[in-house]
Design a protein around this motif. Sequence first.
Motif, PDB file in Angstrom:
ATOM      1  N   GLU A  32     164.518  17.342  22.783  1.00  5.38           N
ATOM      2  CA  GLU A  32     165.464  16.393  23.368  1.00  5.38           C
ATOM      3  C   GLU A  32     165.217  16.253  24.871  1.00  5.38           C
ATOM      4  N   LYS A  83     165.444  22.249  20.250  1.00  8.89           N
ATOM      5  CA  LYS A  83     166.225  21.469  21.220  1.00  8.89           C
ATOM      6  C   LYS A  83     165.371  20.981  22.394  1.00  8.89           C
ATOM      7  N   THR A  99     161.768  16.019  13.297  1.00  7.94           N
ATOM      8  CA  THR A  99     162.582  15.114  14.108  1.00  7.94           C
ATOM      9  C   THR A  99     163.946  14.999  13.433  1.00  7.94           C
ATOM     10  N   SER A 108     162.398   7.286  28.005  1.00 12.65           N
ATOM     11  CA  SER A 108     163.714   6.768  27.601  1.00 12.65           C
ATOM     12  C   SER A 108     164.059   5.444  28.267  1.00 12.65           C
ATOM     13  N   ARG A 156     159.301  13.123  19.694  1.00 12.69           N
ATOM     14  CA  ARG A 156     159.680  14.447  19.172  1.00 12.69           C
ATOM     15  C   ARG A 156     158.586  15.001  18.253  1.00 12.69           C
ATOM     16  N   SER A 158     164.124  12.555  26.649  1.00 15.87           N
ATOM     17  CA  SER A 158     164.990  11.953  27.656  1.00 15.87           C
ATOM     18  C   SER A 158     164.283  11.785  29.004  1.00 15.87           C
TER      19      SER A 158
END
Lengths: 505, 127
Positions: free
Chosen positions: A100, A97, A290, A109, A349, A104
């Motif tokens: 992520e 996790k 990923t 992003s 990722r 971001s």
Amino acid sequence: MDGKTQSPPAIPHRPEPLIFERGAPGRRALDLPAPDGPLPELDRLVPASLRREAPPALPEVSEPEVVRHYTRLSQRNFSVDTGFYPLGSCTMKYNPKVHEEFVSLPGFSRLHPYQPAETVQGALRLMWELEQWLCEISGLHRATFQPAAGAHGELTGLMLIKAYHAAHAQPGAPPRDEILIPDSAHGTNPASASMAGYRVVEIPSDARGGMDLDVLRRSVGPRTAGLMLTNPNTLGLYDENILEIAALVHEAGGLLYYDGANANAILGISRPGDMGFDIVHFNLHKTFSTPHGGGGPGAGPIVVTEKLAPFLPVPLVEKEGDRFRLVYDRPQSIGQVRAFYGHFGVLVRAYAYILAMGPEGLRQVSEDAVLNANYLLSRLREHFAVPYDRPCMHEFVVSAAPWRRLGVRGLDIAKRLLDYGFHPPTVSFPLVVEEALMVEPTETETLETLDAFADAVAAIRQEAETDPDLLREAPHRTVVRRLDEAGAARRPNLCWPLAGGELTP
Amino acid sequence: MNVPEDLKYTVEHEWIRLEGNRATIGITDYAQDQLGDVVFVDLPAVGQEVQAGGNLAVVESVKSVSDVYAPLSGRVVAVNELLKDAPETLNQDPYGQGWIAVLELTQPDEVQGLLDAAAYIQHLSGA
């Protein structure tokens, strides 16, 4: 719960209406205030000829209705976050996790692909370093991140093979229009070759599950453009003759394409470039952890030898001093195979995963994946036939043919596993094994999980002996039961009726 | 597994019914059982010329997509239109209503290379 098998969560068995079947006329998720000033004339914004005459029939729903609808649907998904997912060939490993968090970060992003290179140096550096790492892992020279998935990488690789042969064509020589593919290959290999305009020559498997060298010797020649091979192959077996295979194809003037679907078995242990391959695709969504498919963004970067690098899609990232730039001026390039640079978020990722693992960690990934597969094979073999019986790599194929005497097929076992809370293995593939079940546990599963799965298969074996209908009618505990797959394909119903009875696509 | 005596066969699991210079082609009971429920049959065009060993049709099932090879060279003179709307016929009656195409043979000597029922049964038991 008897402690041995996992029970799926209790889900009420009622159908979820379509979002279009919810709501009421005029209902809105939010109210916008009236504009402060005058609006420009509509005709100045959108010419009348481009405007629809009636508003579209969109759902009219409140925000909680939308959120609950999609949350409920998402809870009905089976995912690697909810259960063991040993879907052979797909490498459904757990996705950490923390990735992520990285993806971001605003510097990743909030980018726009048209930003000047000077303002996105970090993103370019990430792509450049990831390219270096994939080159090191594969033993090759340069890479492109544009292909959006493995099959897209295959097509791109075949286009490179075509461009290479076009640039090296001898006057009067026969066209190099044949691609050799073993009969255990993923269906995407022959499909990609056909799509690229090649004729496919199928090479059978030998008694040990590798490529039949005698047939290969007879099949290579002046028309051989290349050979596509997955190693380890779809039987989960390493082709021990790979160096000889590579020599045969190269001596005939052909190139070797490595389907990286099974790369999770070889990280840090053996390199396709050292085996003799000229082109490799990696499925970042398999090997490099990923998020996986389902139509979502994947990434199938391809890595190539120095002699094929001039033909790679543009742009490539180049490093000059400590600065990075995108280079489009590559006259022999096949052009672009996707907009911009592929799925950048997926690359972030994969970068995080490789950086976190490091060389030793990646090697352990493959060692643990192979260990888990061999452990599970040793626990399951008593229930099945094992074709090509030798130590497997990261996945294995067993045959449910012995269950046929009970009137039970591989598909029935797969469906019954859903009742035990497991995603089924791949079934009916590879085609060279009757009633094939292809199991890939991945390195991220615990001994307890592997044992629970093996116990479930043993329990299902007992059920098959005493009550085979239980399997043939499975699943019994899922939201939807056995689907009429043949009926859905023969007479697909892709419309829903509106309230007025009219059918809408 | 049903293997009618009066038909010829190939190792690719096609059957051939010979009548003079014409050959009706289908897939065997074994083949339909291996494929599982057939959901679509891509038929050749009437008038199309086919070479022995070339593609004649494509059979798509819930499990796989498989080529049907032309066992003999010839011209397609009829195709089974029923399979367009009812592909399941191929499962239900592979040697009868589930036929795929009729060829008018251009190389009748090729018939010598086909298997008889006994040889096909032997091929299946070795498979």
